[in-house]
Structure formats: C-alpha cells, structure tokens
Design a protein around this motif. Structure first.
Motif, mmCIF file in Angstrom:
data_model
loop_
_atom_site.group_PDB
_atom_site.id
_atom_site.type_symbol
_atom_site.label_atom_id
_atom_site.label_comp_id
_atom_site.label_asym_id
_atom_site.label_seq_id
_atom_site.Cartn_x
_atom_site.Cartn_y
_atom_site.Cartn_z
ATOM 1 N N ALA A 194 0.846 -1.392 0.045
ATOM 2 C CA ALA A 194 0.055 0.024 0.128
ATOM 3 C C ALA A 194 0.740 1.451 0.015
ATOM 4 O O ALA A 194 0.596 2.298 0.760
ATOM 5 C CB ALA A 194 -0.727 -0.118 1.123
ATOM 6 N N TYR A 198 -3.425 3.355 -3.546
ATOM 7 C CA TYR A 198 -4.462 2.686 -2.978
ATOM 8 C C TYR A 198 -4.009 2.459 -1.580
ATOM 9 O O TYR A 198 -3.214 1.606 -1.118
ATOM 10 C CB TYR A 198 -4.543 1.431 -3.886
ATOM 11 N N SER A 199 -5.235 2.277 -0.609
ATOM 12 C CA SER A 199 -5.006 2.101 0.801
ATOM 13 C C SER A 199 -4.851 0.414 1.026
ATOM 14 O O SER A 199 -5.467 -0.280 0.197
ATOM 15 C CB SER A 199 -5.964 2.696 1.738
#
Ligand SMILES: [Mg+2]
Length: 230
Positions: A194, A198-199
């Motif tokens: 991550a 994007y988490s």
C-alpha cells in the motif's frame, strides 16, 4: 526457484509526477493540447493504455501509428529530463534493503512487470540505481494489456533460468488492484503493497495472497517466500 516480478510506480519508486508531466508535455508538443492527462487516473495502467485514453479524450479518436510513435519518442525525451529533476522522486520505504536481501537469496530471481515502456522503466529506476537488480521483465512496450505483459514477464523469467516455474512460485508485486488482478488471472502469487495510491483496505478487497503496508521491514515478505517453499 522463485521469480519475483515487481511493478515500478508506487511499488519500487514514486517519480513525483515526472511520468505524468512528461506525458502531458508530449501531448502539448505534438498536438498543442494542455492538460491532456486531466481526469485520467494513470495508476496501474500501462503507458500505451494511458496514451490511448488521452488521445480519445482530447482528440476524440485513437492515435495513428505514426502519432503514437512520435508521442512515445517525445514522452521518453521529456522523461529523461523530468526524472532527474523531479523534487518528489523517491524510493519506497525498505525497497533498497529488500532488493539487497532478495539478490542474496539462493533460488530467487527478480524481474519487472510494469506498464512503463521499457526505456521509461529504465529511466525511472536509473535515478535510484535500481536497474542492476532487474535483468528482464515484461513492459508496456511489449503489450498494452497488463495481464499479457505480466505473462511475457513470466515467460522471460523462465527463459532466463532455463526451466519452468510452478505458478505459485511466481510472485507479482504491485500497488494497485490491476497488479493483483493480473496475478489472480494468471494463477500466480500476488503481493500487494500500500505504498501507492491505494490503501490497505482498498487493496484487501481484491484478495491478494499477501498484503503489506510497505516493505520498511522486509522480514514478513521474506518469510512469506520461505513459507511457500515448503
Ligand atoms: Mg504501480
């Protein structure tokens, strides 16, 4: 034997927008169009796919072959200038140490699976001196489709070692759902990290085999590699 195939942007390095700036400049130079990248999210997409999207958005059609050739050429020449000067350029946490560890590991080979044109990939990695770890790969210049270029990266890794690899011994490392999806479609092991846009929660939805916040501690990933060996 295990092959570990790395994505570049958001996984190994961040160019600090150098790639986007170079693409925009190429469009400006060729078509006199400002901000051609506005509204397009490039993460996880291949360079040819991004360029196609930019063409459709700004010109309302696909690029002709000769336009595409000029765009690629201009893009690479702007990239050569942008990357070394990019203030936001950085190597992702723990990457130099992870690569050093992996290089010393018996039975592990490393390659690239990236949407970058091969020359662009080399320019981006060059600033951090990371090219030496990656002697082969699949690139956006091989194929517009990410799954296909990943397939090419896999076959090149098998050619490189002269033997066929088990699918689960091929690790696709990337920072977007596109990387995970390619790995899933090809039946290989997906490793999501991550450090891009994007988490953890967003990546988790795509059910990668492994998911890390970053590689600042290389141990969990190295452990994952040896666990799978049994
Ligand atoms: Mg990426």
């Amino acid at each position: 034997m295990k092959a570990i195939l790395f994505d570049i942007d958001g996984t190994l390095i961040l160019s600090g927008g150098a790639g986007s700036r170079a693409l925009s400049q190429a469009f400006e130079k060729l078509f006199c169009l400002d901000n051609a990248l506005d509204g397009i999210k490039p993460d996880g997409k291949t360079d040819p796919a991004i360029i196609r999207e930019m063409c459709r958005k700004t010109l309302g059609r696909d690029c002709r072959a000769e336009e595409l050739e000029s765009l690629n050429k201009q893009y690479l020449s702007f990239l050569r200038r942008e990357v070394p000067e990019s203030p936001g350029y950085r190597v992702m946490p723990g990457i130099p140490e992870l690569l050093k560890h992996l290089e010393l590991k018996e039975g592990v080979i490393m390659g690239l699976a990236t949407g970058n044109l091969e020359e662009g990939a080399r320019i981006k990695l060059g600033r951090a001196g990371l090219n030496r770890y990656f002697r082969f790969g699949g690139f956006g210049s091989d194929c517009e489709d990410r799954v296909e270029l990943t397939r090419i990266a896999i076959s090149r890794s098998q050619e490189f070692i002269g033997q066929e690899l088990k699918k689960q011994d091929i690790y696709i490392v990337g920072d977007t759902p596109f990387d995970i999806q390619s790995s899933t479609l090809l039946g290989t092991t997906s490793v999501a990290v991550a450090t891009g846009s994007y988490s953890i929660a967003q990546l988790k939805e795509w059910q990668p085999d492994y998911l890390f916040p970053n590689f600042s501690d290389p141990e969990p990933f190295l452990n994952a590699l040896s666990l799978i060996a049994n």
